[in-house]
Design a protein around this motif. Sequence first.
Motif, mmCIF file in Angstrom:
data_model
loop_
_atom_site.group_PDB
_atom_site.id
_atom_site.type_symbol
_atom_site.label_atom_id
_atom_site.label_comp_id
_atom_site.label_asym_id
_atom_site.label_seq_id
_atom_site.Cartn_x
_atom_site.Cartn_y
_atom_site.Cartn_z
ATOM 1 N N VAL A 11 48.612 42.503 28.885
ATOM 2 C CA VAL A 11 48.401 43.657 29.048
ATOM 3 C C VAL A 11 47.759 44.465 27.629
ATOM 4 O O VAL A 11 47.456 45.573 27.755
ATOM 5 C CB VAL A 11 50.183 44.295 28.923
ATOM 6 N N LEU A 12 47.389 43.536 26.864
ATOM 7 C CA LEU A 12 46.518 44.201 25.792
ATOM 8 C C LEU A 12 45.093 44.399 26.423
ATOM 9 O O LEU A 12 44.424 45.064 25.744
ATOM 10 C CB LEU A 12 46.387 43.086 24.688
ATOM 11 N N LEU A 13 44.804 43.995 27.451
ATOM 12 C CA LEU A 13 43.512 44.209 28.049
ATOM 13 C C LEU A 13 43.860 45.259 29.142
ATOM 14 O O LEU A 13 44.627 45.425 29.868
ATOM 15 C CB LEU A 13 42.980 42.893 29.003
ATOM 16 N N LYS A 14 42.749 46.289 28.813
ATOM 17 C CA LYS A 14 42.709 47.460 29.584
ATOM 18 C C LYS A 14 42.548 47.220 31.090
ATOM 19 O O LYS A 14 42.989 47.992 32.029
ATOM 20 C CB LYS A 14 42.006 48.514 29.090
ATOM 21 N N MET A 15 41.385 46.345 31.655
ATOM 22 C CA MET A 15 41.017 46.227 32.827
ATOM 23 C C MET A 15 42.252 45.812 33.808
ATOM 24 O O MET A 15 42.688 46.448 34.997
ATOM 25 C CB MET A 15 39.952 45.117 33.124
ATOM 26 N N PRO A 16 42.981 44.701 33.563
ATOM 27 C CA PRO A 16 44.156 44.370 34.432
ATOM 28 C C PRO A 16 45.347 45.321 34.304
ATOM 29 O O PRO A 16 45.836 45.545 35.368
ATOM 30 C CB PRO A 16 44.708 43.148 33.570
ATOM 31 N N GLN A 17 45.552 46.317 33.368
ATOM 32 C CA GLN A 17 46.343 47.360 33.225
ATOM 33 C C GLN A 17 45.827 48.472 34.447
ATOM 34 O O GLN A 17 46.731 48.723 35.223
ATOM 35 C CB GLN A 17 46.210 48.287 32.167
ATOM 36 N N LEU A 18 44.713 48.606 34.644
ATOM 37 C CA LEU A 18 44.261 49.896 35.373
ATOM 38 C C LEU A 18 44.072 49.306 36.807
ATOM 39 O O LEU A 18 44.891 49.825 37.915
ATOM 40 C CB LEU A 18 42.616 50.106 35.179
ATOM 41 N N ILE A 19 44.086 47.957 37.132
ATOM 42 C CA ILE A 19 44.228 47.219 38.678
ATOM 43 C C ILE A 19 45.466 47.317 38.764
ATOM 44 O O ILE A 19 45.797 47.762 39.920
ATOM 45 C CB ILE A 19 43.490 45.942 38.419
ATOM 46 N N ALA A 20 46.405 46.831 38.102
ATOM 47 C CA ALA A 20 47.801 46.780 38.304
ATOM 48 C C ALA A 20 48.355 48.078 38.661
ATOM 49 O O ALA A 20 49.036 48.439 39.496
ATOM 50 C CB ALA A 20 48.528 46.226 37.341
ATOM 51 N N ALA A 21 47.902 49.160 37.997
ATOM 52 C CA ALA A 21 48.422 50.624 38.256
ATOM 53 C C ALA A 21 47.982 51.128 39.506
ATOM 54 O O ALA A 21 48.861 51.780 40.272
ATOM 55 C CB ALA A 21 47.862 51.519 37.152
ATOM 56 N N ALA A 22 46.808 50.986 39.743
ATOM 57 C CA ALA A 22 46.099 51.316 41.209
ATOM 58 C C ALA A 22 46.974 50.492 42.269
ATOM 59 O O ALA A 22 47.239 50.999 43.199
ATOM 60 C CB ALA A 22 44.721 51.005 41.235
ATOM 61 N N GLN A 23 47.315 49.340 42.070
ATOM 62 C CA GLN A 23 48.124 48.353 43.049
ATOM 63 C C GLN A 23 49.539 49.222 43.259
ATOM 64 O O GLN A 23 50.275 48.806 44.370
ATOM 65 C CB GLN A 23 48.035 47.140 42.603
ATOM 66 N N CYS A 24 49.950 49.617 42.197
ATOM 67 C CA CYS A 24 51.298 50.413 42.389
ATOM 68 C C CYS A 24 51.503 51.792 42.815
ATOM 69 O O CYS A 24 52.433 52.301 42.676
ATOM 70 C CB CYS A 24 51.984 50.188 40.862
ATOM 71 N N GLY A 25 50.177 52.425 43.139
ATOM 72 C CA GLY A 25 50.134 53.707 43.731
ATOM 73 C C GLY A 25 49.597 54.595 42.899
ATOM 74 O O GLY A 25 49.634 55.851 42.908
ATOM 75 N N PHE A 26 49.241 54.253 41.632
ATOM 76 C CA PHE A 26 48.955 55.498 40.667
ATOM 77 C C PHE A 26 47.490 55.651 41.074
ATOM 78 O O PHE A 26 46.645 54.928 41.384
ATOM 79 C CB PHE A 26 48.887 54.938 39.319
ATOM 80 N N ALA A 27 46.951 57.046 40.839
ATOM 81 C CA ALA A 27 45.694 57.451 40.729
ATOM 82 C C ALA A 27 45.420 57.020 39.440
ATOM 83 O O ALA A 27 46.008 57.008 38.538
ATOM 84 C CB ALA A 27 45.739 58.819 40.889
ATOM 85 N N ILE A 28 43.933 56.546 39.550
ATOM 86 C CA ILE A 28 43.442 56.180 38.095
ATOM 87 C C ILE A 28 41.675 56.712 38.021
ATOM 88 O O ILE A 28 41.299 57.095 39.227
ATOM 89 C CB ILE A 28 43.081 54.553 37.960
ATOM 90 N N PRO A 29 41.182 57.178 37.058
ATOM 91 C CA PRO A 29 40.131 57.636 36.861
ATOM 92 C C PRO A 29 38.841 56.800 37.508
ATOM 93 O O PRO A 29 39.117 55.345 36.891
ATOM 94 C CB PRO A 29 39.788 57.999 35.473
ATOM 95 N N GLU A 30 37.577 57.181 38.030
ATOM 96 C CA GLU A 30 36.643 56.307 38.067
ATOM 97 C C GLU A 30 36.266 55.683 36.670
ATOM 98 O O GLU A 30 36.275 56.436 35.669
ATOM 99 C CB GLU A 30 35.600 57.007 38.534
ATOM 100 N N THR A 31 35.926 54.405 36.418
ATOM 101 C CA THR A 31 35.885 53.749 35.177
ATOM 102 C C THR A 31 34.771 52.665 35.309
ATOM 103 O O THR A 31 34.717 52.071 36.052
ATOM 104 C CB THR A 31 37.349 52.870 34.710
ATOM 105 N N LEU A 32 34.150 52.598 34.049
ATOM 106 C CA LEU A 32 33.092 51.733 33.578
ATOM 107 C C LEU A 32 33.197 51.156 32.494
ATOM 108 O O LEU A 32 33.639 51.748 31.301
ATOM 109 C CB LEU A 32 31.799 52.550 33.732
ATOM 110 N N TYR A 33 33.417 49.694 32.653
ATOM 111 C CA TYR A 33 33.410 48.832 31.308
ATOM 112 C C TYR A 33 32.148 48.468 31.214
ATOM 113 O O TYR A 33 31.460 47.423 31.996
ATOM 114 C CB TYR A 33 34.502 47.776 31.586
ATOM 115 N N SER A 34 31.150 48.623 30.106
ATOM 116 C CA SER A 34 29.983 48.330 30.035
ATOM 117 C C SER A 34 29.458 48.292 28.652
ATOM 118 O O SER A 34 29.880 48.893 27.776
ATOM 119 C CB SER A 34 29.172 48.926 30.944
ATOM 120 N N ASN A 35 28.290 47.727 28.336
ATOM 121 C CA ASN A 35 27.276 47.900 27.362
ATOM 122 C C ASN A 35 25.999 47.865 27.745
ATOM 123 O O ASN A 35 25.062 47.504 26.816
ATOM 124 C CB ASN A 35 27.682 46.796 26.246
#
Length: 290
Positions: free
Chosen positions: A40-64
């Motif tokens: 849960v300390l990692l943001k990417m698994p959080q967003l994926i799980a939230a979307a799978q539970c029915g939440f809307a999530i913002p378009e997101t880029l993790y990058s450098n």
Amino acid sequence: MADADWAVASRECDYHIRNVRRLIAPDAFWVNDIAAREVVLLKMPQLIAAAQCGFAIPETLYSNDPDEIRRFWREHCKAGVIFKLHLQTHWHAQSSGERHALFTTELREVNLQDDAPLAGCPAIYQRKVEKAYELRVTCMDERCVAIRLDSQSRDSTRLDWRSDMVAPLKPALVALPRTVEERCIALMRKLGLAFGCIDLIVTPEGEHTFLEVNEMGQFLWVEQDEPRSELLRCFVTLLLNQRLGPSTRLVGDERLSYAGFLASGAWERGYAEDGESHAKYSPPGIINEP
């Protein structure tokens, strides 16, 4: 201790504590489970799980990758693009003692000119979501306590409701729509959490957009300004019963409250017994960075 030695010692202390936590009480009720916390300390698994539970999530880029970041900005610059780090960052200026914090920031085209800063630090880039207000949902097992934060009422909190350290926003207790509450509970189950603080945006159209869940979020500041939340009693009940449902009877009575604890002076005695000069402390819960 030399700086290089300090870095090694700090790392070894961290791993030592991790080992002890896993061995000292294998059958304990943890808030939160250690393995779940690592995920849960990692943001990417959080967003994926939230979307799978029915939440809307913002378009997101993790990058450098500077080119990817610029491309993402061009795609979403009309709505706006925000920048944030994986971990909330605070630091002190050693010379002056002044405190600093890096909060959610809107990305500007001028920030994209040089490759080096973009490439040197991976970060989170998201499409800016229009807000009517924000919700902080403290989840303890299957009980969700939601407070409304009118972040759009002042310029200093429009992007990040935590950013006004001088006059923090006041929480107001609200009832969650049933579907949103069910999504929060489903997310807690999916992530294996007994406790978590979920941050949501409510758009002008009434959509609930997920931002993140803090698995060790502070919550007594909520009860301090909104005593009806009874979060201290909720947490004590969770610890004693190892579960907490929407209709679970809370332990204690109105005397078991954060206001009562502060009025008792027990926090002052605790600091004194620890050998600290408690005069330099504010009561716990009077905070600037929830």
